[in-house]
Motif scaffolding. Structure first.
Motif, PDB file in Angstrom:
ATOM      1  N   ASP A 176       0.632  -1.163  -0.044  1.00 15.06           N
ATOM      2  CA  ASP A 176       0.128   0.124   0.063  1.00 15.06           C
ATOM      3  C   ASP A 176       0.752   1.109  -0.047  1.00 15.06           C
ATOM      4  OD1 ASP A 176      -2.225  -1.644  -0.114  1.00 15.06           O
ATOM      5  OD2 ASP A 176      -2.496  -1.653   2.214  1.00 15.06           O
ATOM      6  N   GLU A 177       2.021   1.415   0.779  1.00 16.00           N
ATOM      7  CA  GLU A 177       2.839   2.440   0.531  1.00 16.00           C
ATOM      8  C   GLU A 177       3.645   2.785  -0.343  1.00 16.00           C
ATOM      9  OE1 GLU A 177       4.099   2.253   5.638  1.00 16.00           O
ATOM     10  OE2 GLU A 177       5.470   1.522   4.071  1.00 16.00           O
ATOM     11  N   TRP A 178       4.006   1.387  -1.048  1.00  9.00           N
ATOM     12  CA  TRP A 178       4.667   1.803  -2.353  1.00  9.00           C
ATOM     13  C   TRP A 178       3.527   2.125  -3.423  1.00  9.00           C
ATOM     14  CZ3 TRP A 178       3.508  -0.574  -6.959  1.00  9.00           C
ATOM     15  CH2 TRP A 178       4.555  -0.616  -8.045  1.00  9.00           C
ATOM     16  N   ARG A 179       2.375   1.665  -3.430  1.00  9.72           N
ATOM     17  CA  ARG A 179       1.373   2.075  -4.422  1.00  9.72           C
ATOM     18  C   ARG A 179       0.899   3.647  -4.364  1.00  9.72           C
ATOM     19  NH1 ARG A 179      -1.837  -0.309  -7.989  1.00  9.72           N
ATOM     20  NH2 ARG A 179      -0.802  -2.375  -7.150  1.00  9.72           N
ATOM     21  N   ARG A 180       1.115   4.184  -2.930  1.00 14.01           N
ATOM     22  CA  ARG A 180       0.709   5.477  -2.646  1.00 14.01           C
ATOM     23  C   ARG A 180       1.720   6.405  -3.228  1.00 14.01           C
ATOM     24  NH1 ARG A 180      -1.187   3.928   2.508  1.00 14.01           N
ATOM     25  NH2 ARG A 180       0.641   4.574   3.412  1.00 14.01           N
ATOM     26  N   ARG A 181       3.182   6.043  -3.011  1.00 10.45           N
ATOM     27  CA  ARG A 181       4.314   6.715  -3.567  1.00 10.45           C
ATOM     28  C   ARG A 181       4.147   6.646  -5.107  1.00 10.45           C
ATOM     29  NH1 ARG A 181      10.229   6.246  -1.005  1.00 10.45           N
ATOM     30  NH2 ARG A 181       8.791   7.253   0.741  1.00 10.45           N
ATOM     31  N   TRP A 182       3.758   5.641  -5.697  1.00 11.39           N
ATOM     32  CA  TRP A 182       3.757   5.337  -7.157  1.00 11.39           C
ATOM     33  C   TRP A 182       2.847   6.369  -7.786  1.00 11.39           C
ATOM     34  CZ3 TRP A 182       0.342   3.860 -10.791  1.00 11.39           C
ATOM     35  CH2 TRP A 182       0.687   3.755 -11.877  1.00 11.39           C
ATOM     36  N   GLU A 183       1.504   6.416  -6.988  1.00 11.01           N
ATOM     37  CA  GLU A 183       0.503   7.188  -7.684  1.00 11.01           C
ATOM     38  C   GLU A 183       0.859   8.598  -7.565  1.00 11.01           C
ATOM     39  OE1 GLU A 183      -2.953   5.978  -5.683  1.00 11.01           O
ATOM     40  OE2 GLU A 183      -3.022   4.074  -6.888  1.00 11.01           O
ATOM     41  N   ALA A 184       1.440   9.114  -6.410  1.00 15.95           N
ATOM     42  CA  ALA A 184       1.861  10.553  -5.867  1.00 15.95           C
ATOM     43  C   ALA A 184       2.964  11.112  -6.933  1.00 15.95           C
ATOM     44  CB  ALA A 184       2.414  10.508  -4.531  1.00 15.95           C
ATOM     45  N   GLU A 185       3.637  10.084  -7.272  1.00 18.98           N
ATOM     46  CA  GLU A 185       4.585  10.859  -8.312  1.00 18.98           C
ATOM     47  C   GLU A 185       4.053  11.077  -9.589  1.00 18.98           C
ATOM     48  OE1 GLU A 185       7.620   7.818  -8.723  1.00 18.98           O
ATOM     49  OE2 GLU A 185       8.890   8.135  -6.643  1.00 18.98           O
ATOM     50  N   ARG A 186       2.906  10.488  -9.876  1.00 16.70           N
ATOM     51  CA  ARG A 186       2.080  11.130 -11.069  1.00 16.70           C
ATOM     52  C   ARG A 186       1.042  12.060 -10.845  1.00 16.70           C
ATOM     53  NH1 ARG A 186       4.353   6.561 -10.918  1.00 16.70           N
ATOM     54  NH2 ARG A 186       5.282   5.502 -13.058  1.00 16.70           N
ATOM     55  N   TRP A 187       0.937  12.400  -9.522  1.00 13.56           N
ATOM     56  CA  TRP A 187      -0.096  13.707  -9.256  1.00 13.56           C
ATOM     57  C   TRP A 187       0.807  14.714  -9.409  1.00 13.56           C
ATOM     58  CZ3 TRP A 187      -2.429  11.285  -3.996  1.00 13.56           C
ATOM     59  CH2 TRP A 187      -3.193  10.070  -4.504  1.00 13.56           C
ATOM     60  N   PHE A 188       0.959  15.490 -10.527  1.00  6.83           N
ATOM     61  CA  PHE A 188       1.691  16.576 -10.555  1.00  6.83           C
ATOM     62  C   PHE A 188       0.850  17.252 -11.851  1.00  6.83           C
ATOM     63  CE2 PHE A 188       3.485  13.847 -13.904  1.00  6.83           C
ATOM     64  CZ  PHE A 188       3.837  14.778 -14.748  1.00  6.83           C
ATOM     65  N   LEU A 189       1.091  18.786 -11.852  1.00  7.59           N
ATOM     66  CA  LEU A 189       0.723  19.854 -12.640  1.00  7.59           C
ATOM     67  C   LEU A 189       1.974  20.624 -13.288  1.00  7.59           C
ATOM     68  CD1 LEU A 189      -1.858  20.848 -14.701  1.00  7.59           C
ATOM     69  CD2 LEU A 189      -2.158  22.104 -12.452  1.00  7.59           C
TER      70      LEU A 189
END
Length: 371
Positions: free
Chosen positions: A7-20
Motif C-alpha cells: 500500500d505504501e509503495w502504491r501510494r508513492r507510485w501514484e503520488a509521483e504521477r500527481w503533478f501539474l
C-alpha cells in the motif's frame, strides 16, 4: 523500496504521477497563462473547458487557498514576472513530508558583453537616479537629445516589499521605453553612497542624509544589470561628477520650450547620456565680451579655481595692453618734491637699507640731566 508495504509503495507510485506542470510563455501575464503566480504569492490555474464550472475566479480560473513564497532567487523571480518573462511551474506532492510544493524554473540567458562602440552605435538613453523617480532622455549617436524627457516615478515609503515592488515596476517601464526607442544601451551614474551618508561627512544635515540613505543604489545597479540582460540591453556606468551642475547650466535652458518643460534632473540625464556616449557635457560657450579697458572681467575671488585664469586679451592696437610701459620723466612718488626729477628714478635713495647716506657715521648728542 524493499522496506515499504504494497500500500505504501502504491501510494508513492501514484503520488509521483500527481503533478501539474506548465511551460512558461513570454509576454503573458506574469510569464505563464496556465499556472499563474502573482507577486504576492497567489496561485491560480486556468481550468480546461470541461472543468470550467469548478472555477472560483474570473475567466475560468481556480485560485488555490494557499500562497507560495520563493526564498531562493526570489528577487530574480519577481523581476521576471514583473516584465512578463517566461517562467515554468510544476506542482507536485511530496509523499514523505505530506506536502504539496510548487517549483518555478526559467532559463537564464548567457550574458554577452557588448563592445562599447557597438553599444553606442544606435544612441543611448541617459538616466538620472533621484529619490522618487528616474529621469530619462533619449540621445542619438552624436549626443543630440531626441523627443521629450521621460520620468518614471516610484515611492520608497512603506514596507520593504512595497519599496522593492516600486523599484521593480519603475525599472520595467524604463527598460520597455528603451526598447521602444531602438537603442541598445542605458547610461547611468555609478553611484555609491556607502561613504556619503555619515554624520562626519554632512554634519547635521539630517534630511539630506536620510535622502541619500533611502536610495537603494546597490540593489538598483544589480537589479538593473540583471533585468537589462533579459532584454538584451547593455549598461554603461559613468562618473557622476558635475552631471547635475553642468547639465542644468548647458542643457536645461536650450531644451526648454512652450511645449516642453525641463527640470534639473532632465538636464542631468542628457549630461549622463552624453558622457556615456563619449561626448563632452559642456557646450562651447562664446568668449566673454571685452571691457572698454581691453580685458575680460576677472573671476570672482571665491571661484577662481573653477573659472580659471583670464584668457581673453586686448588686441595689438588696444589701449592699455600689457607691455613694457615707457619711461615717464619726473617724480614717481609723492614723497619727493617736483624739482627732484633727477633723483626720482633712483630707487637706491628711497626706502633702501644700507644706502650710502646711511653709512655715514653719526653720534647722538648727550641729554642734560637737569634744566
Amino acid at each position: 523500496m524493499a522496506q515499504l508495504t504494497e500500500d505504501e509503495w502504491r501510494r508513492r507510485w501514484e503520488a509521483e504521477r500527481w503533478f501539474l506542470a506548465a511551460d512558461g510563455e513570454s509576454g503573458k501575464r506574469f510569464g505563464n497563462e496556465t499556472i499563474r503566480v502573482a507577486p504576492d504569492g497567489e496561485v491560480s490555474i486556468k481550468l480546461p473547458a470541461p472543468l470550467a464550472h469548478l472555477a472560483n475566479a474570473r475567466h475560468g480560473r481556480y485560485v488555490l487557498a494557499s500562497a507560495v513564497e520563493f526564498r531562493h532567487r526570489g528577487e530574480e523571480w519577481r523581476d521576471r514576472i514583473a516584465s512578463n518573462r517566461a517562467v515554468a511551474y510544476r506542482i507536485h506532492l511530496d509523499v514523505a513530508r505530506g506536502r504539496w510544493y510548487l517549483t518555478a524554473s526559467w532559463q537564464r540567458p548567457v550574458l554577452k558583453t557588448l563592445p562599447l562602440v557597438t553599444a553606442r552605435a544606435q544612441g543611448m538613453v541617459g538616466v538620472d537616479t533621484n529619490a522618487d523617480h528616474f529621469a530619462a532622455y533619449r540621445l542619438d549617436a552624436h549626443g543630440n537629445p531626441i523627443g521629450a524627457p521621460h520620468r518614471f516615478f516610484y515611492d520608497l515609503s512603506g514596507t520593504a516589499g512595497h519599496r522593492d515592488a516600486q523599484i521593480r515596476h519603475a525599472l520595467t517601464r524604463l527598460l520597455h521605453f528603451t526598447q521602444r526607442c531602438g537603442v541598445r544601451a542605458i547610461g547611468i551614474e555609478d553611484l555609491d553612497f556607502a561613504a556619503e551618508k555619515t554624520r562626519e561627512k554632512h554634519g547635521r544635515r539630517k534630511k539630506f542624509r536620510q535622502l541619500i540613505s533611502g536610495m537603494p543604489t546597490g540593489k538598483l545597479k544589480a537589479r538593473l544589470v540583471s533585468m537589462a540582460a533579459e532584454h538584451g540591453l547593455a549598461i554603461v556606468a559613468v562618473d557622476p561628477a558635475y552631471t547635475s551642475m553642468w547639465g542644468d547650466e548647458h542643457w536645461r535652458k536650450p531644451l526648454t520650450s512652450t511645449k516642453r518643460q525641463m527640470t534639473r534632473h532632465d538636464a542631468a540625464s542628457v549630461a549622463i547620456g552624453r558622457r556615456a556616449l563619449g561626448h563632452p557635457i559642456r557646450l562651447g560657450a562664446p568668449p566673454r565680451p571685452l571691457r572698454h579697458w581691453g580685458r575680460a572681467a576677472p573671476p570672482h575671488d571665491d571661484q577662481s579655481d573653477r573659472r580659471g585664469h583670464r584668457t581673453v586679451q586686448a588686441t595689438s592696437d588696444g589701449r592699455g595692453r600689457e607691455e613694457t610701459r615707457p619711461r615717464i620723466p619726473g617724480p614717481r612718488t609723492r614723497c619727493v618734491s617736483p624739482d627732484c626729477g633727477a633723483k626720482a628714478g633712483d630707487q637706491c635713495a628711497q626706502h633702501r637699507s644700507e644706502h650710502t647716506a646711511e653709512q655715514q657715521p653719526w653720534q647722538q648728542d648727550s641729554l642734560p640731566l637737569s634744566l
